[in-house]
Design an enzyme around this catalytic site. Structure first.
Site, PDB file in Angstrom:
ATOM      1  N   ASP A 193      58.335 -21.679   9.872  1.00  0.00           N
ATOM      2  CA  ASP A 193      58.071 -20.412  10.569  1.00  0.00           C
ATOM      3  C   ASP A 193      59.357 -20.008  11.301  1.00  0.00           C
ATOM      4  O   ASP A 193      60.424 -20.629  11.116  1.00  0.00           O
ATOM      5  CB  ASP A 193      56.837 -20.521  11.479  1.00  0.00           C
ATOM      6  CG  ASP A 193      57.072 -21.378  12.710  1.00  0.00           C
ATOM      7  OD1 ASP A 193      58.173 -21.971  12.851  1.00  0.00           O
ATOM      8  OD2 ASP A 193      56.155 -21.455  13.548  1.00  0.00           O
ATOM      9  N   CYS A 221      58.073 -26.298  11.862  1.00  0.00           N
ATOM     10  CA  CYS A 221      57.742 -25.264  12.851  1.00  0.00           C
ATOM     11  C   CYS A 221      58.310 -25.728  14.193  1.00  0.00           C
ATOM     12  O   CYS A 221      59.199 -26.584  14.214  1.00  0.00           O
ATOM     13  CB  CYS A 221      56.244 -24.965  12.889  1.00  0.00           C
ATOM     14  SG  CYS A 221      55.194 -26.325  13.411  1.00  0.00           S
ATOM     15  N   THR A 266      57.002 -27.460  16.776  1.00  0.00           N
ATOM     16  CA  THR A 266      56.689 -28.866  17.060  1.00  0.00           C
ATOM     17  C   THR A 266      56.444 -29.677  15.801  1.00  0.00           C
ATOM     18  O   THR A 266      56.431 -30.912  15.861  1.00  0.00           O
ATOM     19  CB  THR A 266      55.397 -28.952  17.894  1.00  0.00           C
ATOM     20  OG1 THR A 266      54.348 -28.306  17.148  1.00  0.00           O
ATOM     21  CG2 THR A 266      55.562 -28.283  19.247  1.00  0.00           C
ATOM     22  N   MET A 277      52.087 -27.060  11.586  1.00  0.00           N
ATOM     23  CA  MET A 277      52.274 -27.192  10.138  1.00  0.00           C
ATOM     24  C   MET A 277      51.498 -28.392   9.616  1.00  0.00           C
ATOM     25  O   MET A 277      50.876 -28.320   8.544  1.00  0.00           O
ATOM     26  CB  MET A 277      53.762 -27.351   9.804  1.00  0.00           C
ATOM     27  CG  MET A 277      54.566 -26.076   9.904  1.00  0.00           C
ATOM     28  SD  MET A 277      54.097 -24.865   8.638  1.00  0.00           S
ATOM     29  CE  MET A 277      55.547 -23.795   8.659  1.00  0.00           C
ATOM     30  N   HIS A 305      53.218 -46.607   2.846  1.00  0.00           N
ATOM     31  CA  HIS A 305      51.808 -46.963   3.047  1.00  0.00           C
ATOM     32  C   HIS A 305      50.824 -45.811   2.815  1.00  0.00           C
ATOM     33  O   HIS A 305      49.691 -46.068   2.415  1.00  0.00           O
ATOM     34  CB  HIS A 305      51.602 -47.494   4.477  1.00  0.00           C
ATOM     35  CG  HIS A 305      52.205 -48.847   4.682  1.00  0.00           C
ATOM     36  ND1 HIS A 305      52.037 -49.572   5.831  1.00  0.00           N
ATOM     37  CD2 HIS A 305      52.991 -49.622   3.862  1.00  0.00           C
ATOM     38  CE1 HIS A 305      52.678 -50.740   5.722  1.00  0.00           C
ATOM     39  NE2 HIS A 305      53.275 -50.780   4.555  1.00  0.00           N
ATOM     40  N   HIS A 312      47.531 -50.597  -0.278  1.00  0.00           N
ATOM     41  CA  HIS A 312      47.623 -49.259   0.315  1.00  0.00           C
ATOM     42  C   HIS A 312      47.005 -48.198  -0.584  1.00  0.00           C
ATOM     43  O   HIS A 312      46.570 -47.151  -0.101  1.00  0.00           O
ATOM     44  CB  HIS A 312      49.082 -48.930   0.645  1.00  0.00           C
ATOM     45  CG  HIS A 312      49.683 -49.927   1.578  1.00  0.00           C
ATOM     46  ND1 HIS A 312      49.246 -50.066   2.871  1.00  0.00           N
ATOM     47  CD2 HIS A 312      50.634 -50.874   1.373  1.00  0.00           C
ATOM     48  CE1 HIS A 312      49.921 -51.055   3.444  1.00  0.00           C
ATOM     49  NE2 HIS A 312      50.755 -51.560   2.562  1.00  0.00           N
TER      50      HIS A 312
HETATM   51  C1  RB5 Z   1      55.578 -20.779  17.286  1.00  0.00           C
HETATM   52  O1  RB5 Z   1      55.907 -20.268  18.529  1.00  0.00           O
HETATM   53  C2  RB5 Z   1      54.983 -22.178  17.434  1.00  0.00           C
HETATM   54  O2  RB5 Z   1      53.694 -22.096  17.940  1.00  0.00           O
HETATM   55  C3  RB5 Z   1      54.979 -22.887  16.105  1.00  0.00           C
HETATM   56  O3  RB5 Z   1      56.276 -22.937  15.610  1.00  0.00           O
HETATM   57  C4  RB5 Z   1      54.512 -24.325  16.081  1.00  0.00           C
HETATM   58  O4  RB5 Z   1      55.179 -25.093  17.036  1.00  0.00           O
HETATM   59  C5  RB5 Z   1      53.076 -24.552  16.109  1.00  0.00           C
HETATM   60  O5  RB5 Z   1      52.588 -25.691  16.014  1.00  0.00           O
END
Ligand code: RB5
Length: 147
Positions: free
Chosen positions: A7, A63, A65, A69, A96, A131
């Site tokens: 993103d 993304c 964090t 995603m 695994h 596994h």
């Molecule tokens: C976008 O601001 C942020 O929410 C997205 O990149 C991501 O971290 C969501 O999990």
């Protein structure tokens, strides 16, 4: 072929990861975004589709964090997405879990670490054996809970 998507928060890191992987000889398929604001589940869906239809062997999603995603990708049948921010997990989720998507957070790790994690993830083979039974149990869960 490695499918890769991000993103807006992951755009700069995605460019670094693509450049690195291409230099290392991996072919990449960039499924967006191009830096514009997008909703990460839509990009996750595109990358997952390329992995589940077999046109890409693995995927990478980035993304802010990596959490959004990974949550989105793991809703797709056949996808085992792993959010990694250190080497041990990137290696062992391949050994695994036979993970087929690597998720990373552009706001939590830098390009040096992200590129190393991507290479490690893409070059580590699934161990199989005991596994495989556990991965099969994950598939059973999917079959019971995802239509
Ligand atoms: C976008 O601001 C942020 O929410 C997205 O990149 C991501 O971290 C969501 O999990």
């Amino acid at each position: 072929m490695i499918a890769i998507g991000c993103d807006h928060a992951g755009y700069e890191l995605k460019k670094s990861v693509i450049d690195f992987l291409n230099e290392k000889g991996f072919d990449t398929l960039d499924l967006g975004c191009g830096g514009e604001h997008v909703d990460y589940p839509e990009i996750a869906e595109k990358v997952c589709e390329k992995v589940t239809d077999g046109s890409c062997e693995k995927g990478i999603l980035i993304c802010g964090t990596g959490v959004g995603m990974s949550i989105a990708a793991n809703k797709v049948k056949g996808i085992r997405a792993a959010l990694c921010s250190e080497h041990f997990s990137a290696k062992y989720t391949r050994l695994h879990n036979d993970s087929n998507i690597l998720c990373m957070g552009a706001r939590t790790i830098g390009a040096g670490l992200a590129t190393e994690l991507a290479e490690l993830f893409l070059t580590t083979e699934f161990e199989g054996g005991r596994h495989q039974r556990r991965v099969d149990l994950i598939t059973d869960l999917e079959n019971k809970n995802l239509s």
